[in-house]
Design a protein around this motif. Structure first.
Motif, PDB file in Angstrom:
ATOM      1  N   MET A 301       0.779  -1.275  -0.156  1.00  9.28           N
ATOM      2  CA  MET A 301       0.024   0.061  -0.017  1.00  9.28           C
ATOM      3  C   MET A 301       1.097   1.319  -0.172  1.00  9.28           C
ATOM      4  O   MET A 301       0.493   2.237  -0.557  1.00  9.28           O
ATOM      5  N   ALA A 302       1.996   1.283   0.864  1.00  9.47           N
ATOM      6  CA  ALA A 302       2.903   2.155   0.817  1.00  9.47           C
ATOM      7  C   ALA A 302       3.591   2.609  -0.605  1.00  9.47           C
ATOM      8  O   ALA A 302       3.577   3.687  -0.697  1.00  9.47           O
ATOM      9  N   ARG A 303       3.658   1.395  -1.108  1.00  6.95           N
ATOM     10  CA  ARG A 303       4.408   1.663  -2.540  1.00  6.95           C
ATOM     11  C   ARG A 303       3.338   2.369  -3.736  1.00  6.95           C
ATOM     12  O   ARG A 303       3.890   3.138  -4.522  1.00  6.95           O
ATOM     13  N   VAL A 304       2.189   1.991  -3.333  1.00 10.22           N
ATOM     14  CA  VAL A 304       1.162   2.610  -4.061  1.00 10.22           C
ATOM     15  C   VAL A 304       1.219   4.172  -4.050  1.00 10.22           C
ATOM     16  O   VAL A 304       1.027   4.739  -5.054  1.00 10.22           O
ATOM     17  N   VAL A 305       1.403   4.415  -2.828  1.00  8.47           N
ATOM     18  CA  VAL A 305       1.353   6.099  -2.657  1.00  8.47           C
ATOM     19  C   VAL A 305       2.759   6.664  -3.260  1.00  8.47           C
ATOM     20  O   VAL A 305       2.719   7.719  -3.998  1.00  8.47           O
ATOM     21  N   GLU A 306       3.589   5.884  -3.022  1.00  7.01           N
ATOM     22  CA  GLU A 306       5.034   6.476  -3.508  1.00  7.01           C
ATOM     23  C   GLU A 306       4.956   6.390  -5.119  1.00  7.01           C
ATOM     24  O   GLU A 306       5.638   7.121  -5.773  1.00  7.01           O
ATOM     25  N   MET A 307       4.289   5.548  -5.509  1.00  8.89           N
ATOM     26  CA  MET A 307       4.124   5.474  -7.237  1.00  8.89           C
ATOM     27  C   MET A 307       3.364   6.557  -7.632  1.00  8.89           C
ATOM     28  O   MET A 307       3.560   7.314  -8.883  1.00  8.89           O
ATOM     29  N   ARG A 308       2.364   7.334  -6.936  1.00  3.68           N
ATOM     30  CA  ARG A 308       1.561   8.462  -7.583  1.00  3.68           C
ATOM     31  C   ARG A 308       2.416   9.769  -6.885  1.00  3.68           C
ATOM     32  O   ARG A 308       2.114  10.879  -7.612  1.00  3.68           O
ATOM     33  N   ASP A 309       3.431   9.609  -5.997  1.00  4.69           N
ATOM     34  CA  ASP A 309       4.275  10.636  -5.454  1.00  4.69           C
ATOM     35  C   ASP A 309       5.629  10.479  -5.266  1.00  4.69           C
ATOM     36  O   ASP A 309       5.882  10.308  -4.117  1.00  4.69           O
ATOM     37  N   PRO A 310       6.285  10.272  -6.507  1.00  2.00           N
ATOM     38  CA  PRO A 310       7.568   9.899  -6.377  1.00  2.00           C
ATOM     39  C   PRO A 310       8.269  10.799  -5.516  1.00  2.00           C
ATOM     40  O   PRO A 310       9.527  10.633  -4.831  1.00  2.00           O
ATOM     41  N   TYR A 311       8.031  12.034  -5.203  1.00  5.44           N
ATOM     42  CA  TYR A 311       8.951  12.955  -4.484  1.00  5.44           C
ATOM     43  C   TYR A 311       8.969  12.427  -3.014  1.00  5.44           C
ATOM     44  O   TYR A 311       9.899  12.889  -2.407  1.00  5.44           O
ATOM     45  N   THR A 312       7.835  11.787  -2.535  1.00  7.44           N
ATOM     46  CA  THR A 312       7.877  11.320  -1.208  1.00  7.44           C
ATOM     47  C   THR A 312       8.065   9.903  -1.116  1.00  7.44           C
ATOM     48  O   THR A 312       8.014   9.329  -0.008  1.00  7.44           O
ATOM     49  N   ALA A 313       8.967   9.316  -2.159  1.00  7.15           N
ATOM     50  CA  ALA A 313       9.262   7.847  -1.940  1.00  7.15           C
ATOM     51  C   ALA A 313      10.307   7.530  -0.890  1.00  7.15           C
ATOM     52  O   ALA A 313      11.244   8.460  -0.701  1.00  7.15           O
ATOM     53  N   GLY A 314      10.245   6.693  -0.215  1.00  2.87           N
ATOM     54  CA  GLY A 314      10.829   6.451   1.010  1.00  2.87           C
ATOM     55  C   GLY A 314      10.510   7.323   2.357  1.00  2.87           C
ATOM     56  O   GLY A 314      10.942   6.990   3.392  1.00  2.87           O
ATOM     57  N   ILE A 349      -1.407   7.310   2.986  1.00  2.00           N
ATOM     58  CA  ILE A 349      -2.161   6.475   2.174  1.00  2.00           C
ATOM     59  C   ILE A 349      -3.410   7.328   1.367  1.00  2.00           C
ATOM     60  O   ILE A 349      -3.915   7.224   0.389  1.00  2.00           O
ATOM     61  N   GLY A 350      -3.765   8.398   2.036  1.00  5.05           N
ATOM     62  CA  GLY A 350      -4.925   9.266   1.888  1.00  5.05           C
ATOM     63  C   GLY A 350      -4.602  10.107   0.550  1.00  5.05           C
ATOM     64  O   GLY A 350      -5.459  10.637  -0.260  1.00  5.05           O
ATOM     65  N   LYS A 351      -3.304  10.267   0.407  1.00  5.77           N
ATOM     66  CA  LYS A 351      -2.917  11.001  -0.590  1.00  5.77           C
ATOM     67  C   LYS A 351      -3.466  10.511  -2.179  1.00  5.77           C
ATOM     68  O   LYS A 351      -3.120  11.045  -3.171  1.00  5.77           O
ATOM     69  N   ILE A 352      -3.897   9.201  -2.141  1.00  7.33           N
ATOM     70  CA  ILE A 352      -4.375   8.760  -3.377  1.00  7.33           C
ATOM     71  C   ILE A 352      -5.470   9.305  -3.772  1.00  7.33           C
ATOM     72  O   ILE A 352      -5.704   9.467  -5.002  1.00  7.33           O
ATOM     73  N   GLY A 353      -6.141  10.006  -2.920  1.00  7.95           N
ATOM     74  CA  GLY A 353      -7.284  10.841  -3.367  1.00  7.95           C
ATOM     75  C   GLY A 353      -7.002  12.089  -3.747  1.00  7.95           C
ATOM     76  O   GLY A 353      -7.945  12.966  -4.047  1.00  7.95           O
ATOM     77  N   VAL A 354      -5.783  12.729  -3.399  1.00  6.53           N
ATOM     78  CA  VAL A 354      -5.296  13.975  -3.986  1.00  6.53           C
ATOM     79  C   VAL A 354      -4.857  13.978  -5.451  1.00  6.53           C
ATOM     80  O   VAL A 354      -3.857  13.037  -5.555  1.00  6.53           O
ATOM     81  N   PRO A 355      -5.241  14.967  -6.054  1.00  9.75           N
ATOM     82  CA  PRO A 355      -4.928  14.980  -7.724  1.00  9.75           C
ATOM     83  C   PRO A 355      -3.209  14.828  -7.759  1.00  9.75           C
ATOM     84  O   PRO A 355      -2.861  15.826  -7.035  1.00  9.75           O
ATOM     85  N   ALA A 356      -2.815  14.150  -8.508  1.00 10.88           N
ATOM     86  CA  ALA A 356      -1.273  14.220  -8.687  1.00 10.88           C
ATOM     87  C   ALA A 356      -0.582  15.375  -9.043  1.00 10.88           C
ATOM     88  O   ALA A 356       0.522  15.677  -8.786  1.00 10.88           O
ATOM     89  N   GLU A 357      -1.484  16.478  -9.949  1.00 13.30           N
ATOM     90  CA  GLU A 357      -0.587  17.572 -10.321  1.00 13.30           C
ATOM     91  C   GLU A 357      -0.413  18.420  -8.955  1.00 13.30           C
ATOM     92  O   GLU A 357       0.417  19.302  -8.939  1.00 13.30           O
TER      93      GLU A 357
END
Length: 481
Positions: A301-314, A349-357
């Motif tokens: 689930m954490a990787r899903v978030v990081e895939m949408r927001d690569p700047y917060t990876a890790g 994980i809630g950042k999934i619901g925030v627009p990627a832009e």
């Protein structure tokens, strides 16, 4: 003539003197006989037991007051009128008549003491202990009777209780052992015999050293001694080697004391918990497997978030490392720390619901955009709330942006209204986020991040948690991997 009468007079005087002496002797003898009769009558009446004299034909010629009480008849109704056999239960009569015949032939060969059942005038049956012997030079027997009905009742009660005790003792599936002060086996039940695959005769009178390996026997002896010395029960689990191989046992030892309070042994209750231990081990293996599965799911689930927001990876992983380190310094139990780790790994994980832009916008966010970002704890809560975690993961995620003074979001909680786990996560989140690069700003140094939480300690962040965080970096050398 007068001279001839002198010898006659003298003879008459001597005869008179002799008559007087005989009378005196007879009177003295009669007096001694009466005194002797009174003496023996007093002894007869005060023996403390029912006493009687029995003629050869079984007639009772003399009884004392105790015999009257025992029989329910008066002396006048008994003496010379009642036969001994009338007072004996028919089933016991033949045996007693045989004793009587034997006594006439050879008194030494006949038993002087035995028990029989006595019937009084009201048909009450009493258990009697009799002492009987023939008076020397006569055919009369003297018998002393002691009513032992109460003793017999106590014995019967005791036998019944002993039977019930043995029944319970042997019916219980637990292994039961009673040892004396020297740890010698004095009583065992069937379960213990079955466990050792030995008969009672092979166990009773033995010690642990006769039945178990020396190291185990020494441990049992030491435990027995401790229980008897302290007079305190002891409960523990032990792994032993029996005839059927390795076994796990639940052992409860209790000191056995007598009426004076002296310890006379130890009672051991042993339960075979091998199957339970095996089930526990299997359950632990299953639990660890489930924990690995949960962790892997969380990490996915954490990787899903990081895939949408690569700047917060890790970011979530590193925040989890700091949060766990703070929790350990606080002395929280291992299971609670594991919950903090899980929540930290997916706190965004809630950042999934925030627009990627918006997440990747290289400039400062506008107020409406920031309002959209502030919704992510609630979205995360909604995603996680139906999952039955063993920790309040959804609540931790929902509250990780709440602040001590109530200025946080989404619920403006204050102080201890915020979960301790969320307060820990809030500090770890801020420190890691400031120390990481973002599209709208370069990374701050660790020192600047620590200054931020220190400056707002007690206002935005829990002061105790901030102090621990500072100590971890400045004194204990904590660094992000």
């Amino acid at each position: 003539m007068e001279k001839d009468k002198e010898p006659e007079n003298q003879l008459f005087q001597e005869l008179e003197f002799l008559r007087q002496r005989v009378t005196e002797i007879e009177e003295a003898a009669r007096k001694r006989i009466l005194e002797s009769e009174e003496k023996y009558r007093a002894i007869f009446e005060n023996t403390g037991t029912a006493t009687t004299l029995i003629e050869e034909d079984a007639t009772l010629v003399l009884v004392n007051a105790e015999f009257e009480k025992l029989s329910g008849y008066s002396k006048e109704e008994i003496e010379g009128k009642k036969k001994w056999t009338e007072f004996v239960v028919p089933e016991d009569l033949e045996r007693m008549l045989e004793y009587h015949r034997l006594r006439r032939i050879n008194e030494a060969a006949a038993p002087r003491n035995y028990e029989f059942r006595f019937v009084d005038r009201y048909s009450n049956i009493k258990n009697i202990f009799i002492t009987i012997a023939m008076i020397p030079g006569t055919k009369i027997s003297v018998a002393s009777l002691l009513d032992i009905s109460y003793i017999k009742e106590i014995e019967q009660r005791f036998r019944k209780q002993q039977y019930l005790l043995e029944l319970i003792f042997n019916a219980t599936p637990d292994l039961l052992v009673l040892k004396d002060r020297q740890s010698v086996y004095r009583m065992i039940n069937s379960a213990f015999c079955n466990f050792l695959q030995k008969s009672p005769e092979e166990i009773i009178g033995k010690t642990d050293f006769d039945l178990f390996p020396a190291d185990e026997a020494e441990m049992y002896r030491r435990d027995d001694a401790r229980v008897m010395e302290t007079k305190q029960p002891q409960i523990q689990e032990e792994e032993v080697t029996g005839a059927a191989g390795k076994k796990w046992l639940y052992v409860a030892k209790t000191p056995v004391v007598d009426d004076s309070g002296e310890v006379i042994g130890v009672l051991c209750s042993v339960r075979d918990i091998t199957h339970r231990k095996q089930a526990e081990e299997e359950l632990n293996r299953t639990l660890k497997k489930l924990q690995r599965t949960v962790l892997q799911t969380i990490e996915a689930m954490a990787r899903v978030v990081e895939m949408r927001d690569p700047y917060t990876a890790g970011h979530q992983r590193r925040a989890a490392e700091l949060a766990c380190a703070i929790a350990e310094e606080l002395g929280l139990p291992e299971d609670r720390i594991r919950g903090i780790q899980m929540a930290a790994l997916i706190h965004d994980i809630g950042k999934i619901g925030v627009p990627a832009e918006i997440l990747n916008k290289p400039a400062k966010l506008s107020n409406p955009e920031f309002d959209l970002v502030k919704v992510h704890p609630r979205i995360g809560y909604d995603i996680l709330k139906e999952i039955d975690f063993p920790w309040p993961i959804a609540q931790m995620v929902l509250q990780h942006h709440e602040r001590i003074n109530g200025s946080g979001y989404p619920s403006c909680l204050k102080g201890e209204e915020i979960l301790l786990e969320s307060r820990i996560l809030g500090v770890a989140d801020v420190v890691e986020a400031m120390a990481s690069h973002r599209p709208y700003r370069p990374a701050f140094s660790i020192e600047e991040a620590l200054q931020e939480v220190s400056r707002n300690s007690g206002t935005l962040y829990d002061a105790g948690i901030v102090d621990i965080c500072l100590r971890l970096f400045k004194e204990k050398g904590f660094t992000f991997d």
